[in-house]
Design an enzyme around this catalytic site. Structure first.
Site, mmCIF file in Angstrom:
data_model
loop_
_atom_site.group_PDB
_atom_site.id
_atom_site.type_symbol
_atom_site.label_atom_id
_atom_site.label_comp_id
_atom_site.label_asym_id
_atom_site.label_seq_id
_atom_site.Cartn_x
_atom_site.Cartn_y
_atom_site.Cartn_z
ATOM 1 N N GLY A 71 0.816 -1.213 0.000
ATOM 2 C CA GLY A 71 0.000 0.000 0.000
ATOM 3 C C GLY A 71 0.850 1.264 0.000
ATOM 4 O O GLY A 71 0.530 2.236 -0.694
ATOM 5 N N HIS A 223 -1.546 -7.627 2.514
ATOM 6 C CA HIS A 223 -1.539 -8.215 3.863
ATOM 7 C C HIS A 223 -2.717 -7.795 4.733
ATOM 8 O O HIS A 223 -2.845 -8.240 5.868
ATOM 9 C CB HIS A 223 -0.192 -7.981 4.574
ATOM 10 C CG HIS A 223 0.090 -6.583 5.010
ATOM 11 N ND1 HIS A 223 0.146 -6.237 6.341
ATOM 12 C CD2 HIS A 223 0.351 -5.471 4.313
ATOM 13 C CE1 HIS A 223 0.450 -4.940 6.432
ATOM 14 N NE2 HIS A 223 0.582 -4.456 5.221
ATOM 15 N N CYS A 347 2.055 1.845 12.499
ATOM 16 C CA CYS A 347 3.299 2.635 12.492
ATOM 17 C C CYS A 347 3.383 3.604 13.644
ATOM 18 O O CYS A 347 4.462 4.010 14.029
ATOM 19 C CB CYS A 347 3.462 3.378 11.176
ATOM 20 S SG CYS A 347 2.048 3.378 10.150
HETATM 21 N N1 PLP Z 1 -2.932 2.870 3.708
HETATM 22 C C1 PLP Z 1 -3.693 2.443 4.718
HETATM 23 C C2 PLP Z 1 -5.063 3.013 4.897
HETATM 24 C C3 PLP Z 1 -3.219 1.480 5.602
HETATM 25 O O1 PLP Z 1 -3.987 1.051 6.601
HETATM 26 C C4 PLP Z 1 -1.907 0.963 5.394
HETATM 27 C C5 PLP Z 1 -1.343 -0.010 6.341
HETATM 28 O O2 PLP Z 1 -1.654 -0.006 7.511
HETATM 29 C C6 PLP Z 1 -1.158 1.427 4.302
HETATM 30 C C7 PLP Z 1 -1.705 2.386 3.483
HETATM 31 C C8 PLP Z 1 0.214 0.914 4.012
HETATM 32 O O3 PLP Z 1 0.144 -0.357 3.424
HETATM 33 P P1 PLP Z 1 1.414 -1.342 3.440
HETATM 34 O O4 PLP Z 1 1.577 -1.800 4.855
HETATM 35 O O5 PLP Z 1 1.036 -2.433 2.500
HETATM 36 O O6 PLP Z 1 2.579 -0.566 2.957
#
Ligand code: PLP
Length: 408
Positions: A71, A223, A347
């Site tokens: 993402g 994931h 995060c």
């Molecule tokens: N965008 C949203 C809304 C998310 O919840 C997340 C992950 O928590 C991401 C982007 C990032 O995705 P990735 O962990 O695959 O980099």
């Protein structure tokens, strides 16, 4: 001790069907999809097959799908790719492109936009949200300027689950684009506004038909859907001007250089196929469980509030604030009892900063500090929730007794 996992919004376990589908592509069907021999063709077929599954889910053409590492990369590619393409376009009348986003985006969008602003590559408007985490459609409309070239708003928030009116905003942008070019007031070199949505959290439960949503770019992550980490995708509507982030090969229609992650792509294809097959049934099942959890918590524990929109919310997310206690303390105590939840997004948990999402909704650091998120998923059962309902009230009672925040 029981081990109850209620952090699906951070990452979901790989589904058994996905694991089975991936297995042959680890050691047996290991070819490079760019190779023209039979091993390469075998891998290419698997990639094409997965791309078709995504195209069906997103109601788009296969050439409109680019596989990414997740993402975060999909969001970066969408946003930086659009800005870079505008900057590179010599004919563009736009000196500094303008981007509209919101204060509650995932950091993959928020930090990317902040970086563009801080390096003077773009002017950015960070829209406020209301106390339920909703973006006001009128505010989006008002924020549009002649140099606006990109609007990036998440489909649903990962911390509180609030679902944004993406379709409505998409239609407004389309209308605005028509006005831009039919009014004939502006030079032809002006660009249409592109609409990106981060559907990473929404994809498991909401309609992701890109034509229905009226979006130009849409991000996905494996994931969160029962595929492993390290695979995602970006939908890029045909004709959308976008500069790639990586150079080094003609993979992914020259939009993302690098040998394809074949096992990841196969996994994402299978996970999406399963989501599409069961989406409304699974959304319903998870919502019933989530509502049961909330009802029991509200019944058994006083002074608990809901963060996020009561109705317009993803079915698997429950973000609750427990007055007079710190979320971190609740988490540690839940962890000791074998329950995995979180305070914010994956995060920010682990840092003591209050959640930027709850702060944007409420501005109350005490509320932000006393909040935790439970997120359910495909393997969650009522028995899991009954365990949480049993262990949580004594934890809150104990913490309130020693709380420095007032009421005992
Ligand atoms: N965008 C949203 C809304 C998310 O919840 C997340 C992950 O928590 C991401 C982007 C990032 O995705 P990735 O962990 O695959 O980099």
């Amino acid at each position: 001790m029981s081990h109850i996992y209620l952090d699906y919004a951070a990452s979901a376990p790989v589904k058994p069907e996905v694991k089975l589908a991936v297995e042959p592509y680890l050691a047996q069907k290991f070819g490079n999809p760019s190779s023209i021999h039979f091993k390469g063709r075998e891998a290419r077929k698997a990639v094409d097959n997965a791309r078709q599954k995504l195209a069906k889910f997103l109601n788009c053409q296969t050439q409109e799908i680019i596989f990414t590492s997740g993402g975060t990369e999909a969001d970066n590619l969408a946003i930086k790719g659009v800005i870079q393409s505008t900057i590179n376009n010599q004919q563009s009348a736009i000196k500094t492109p303008h981007v509209i986003t919101s204060k509650i985006e995932h950091h993959a969008v928020l930090h990317t936009c902040q970086w563009l602003r801080d390096t003077n590559q773009a002017e950015v408007t960070f829209l406020e949200v209301d106390k339920n985490g909703l973006t006001d459609v009128e505010k989006v409309k008002k924020a549009i300027k002649p140099n606006t070239i990109l609007i990036s708003l998440m489909y649903a928030n990962n911390e509180v689950g609030t679902i944004q009116p993406i379709r409505e905003i998409g239609k407004i942008i389309e209308k605005e684009n028509k006005n831009r070019f039919t009014k004939n007031l502006k030079p032809k070199s002006l660009k249409p506004i592109l609409f990106h949505t981060d559907a990473v959290q929404a994809a498991g439960y909401l309609n992701c038909d890109t034509k229905y949503l009226h979006v130009d770019l849409l991000s996905l992550s494996g994931h969160k859907l029962g595929a492993p980490k390290g695979i995602g995708a970006l939908f890029i509507k045909k004709g959308t001007p976008l500069e790639p982030l990586f150079h080094g090969g003609s993979h992914e229609y020259e939009m993302r250089a690098g040998t394809e992650n074949v096992p990841g792509i196969v996994a994402l294809g299978k996970a999406i196929e399963l989501v599409q097959k069961n989406q409304s049934m699974e959304a319903n099942r998870v919502k019933i469980l989530r509502d049961y959890l909330e009802k029991q918590i509200f019944n058994k524990i006083p002074d608990v509030g809901l963060n996020g929109h009561q109705a317009q919310r993803l079915p698997h997310i429950s973000n609750l604030n427990f007055k007079y206690v710190e979320g971190e303390s609740i988490l540690i105590n839940l962890d000791l009892k074998g329950v995995a939840a979180t305070t914010g997004s994956a995060c920010t948990s682990g840092s003591l900063e209050p959640s930027h999402v709850i702060m944007a909704m409420d501005q109350d650091p005490l509320r932000a500090h006393g909040s935790i998120r439970f997120s359910l998923g495909w393997a969650t059962t009522k028995k899991d929730l009954d365990y949480v309902i049993k262990v949580l009230p004594p934890i809150i009672k104990k913490l309130r007794k020693i709380s420095p925040f007032g009421k005992k």
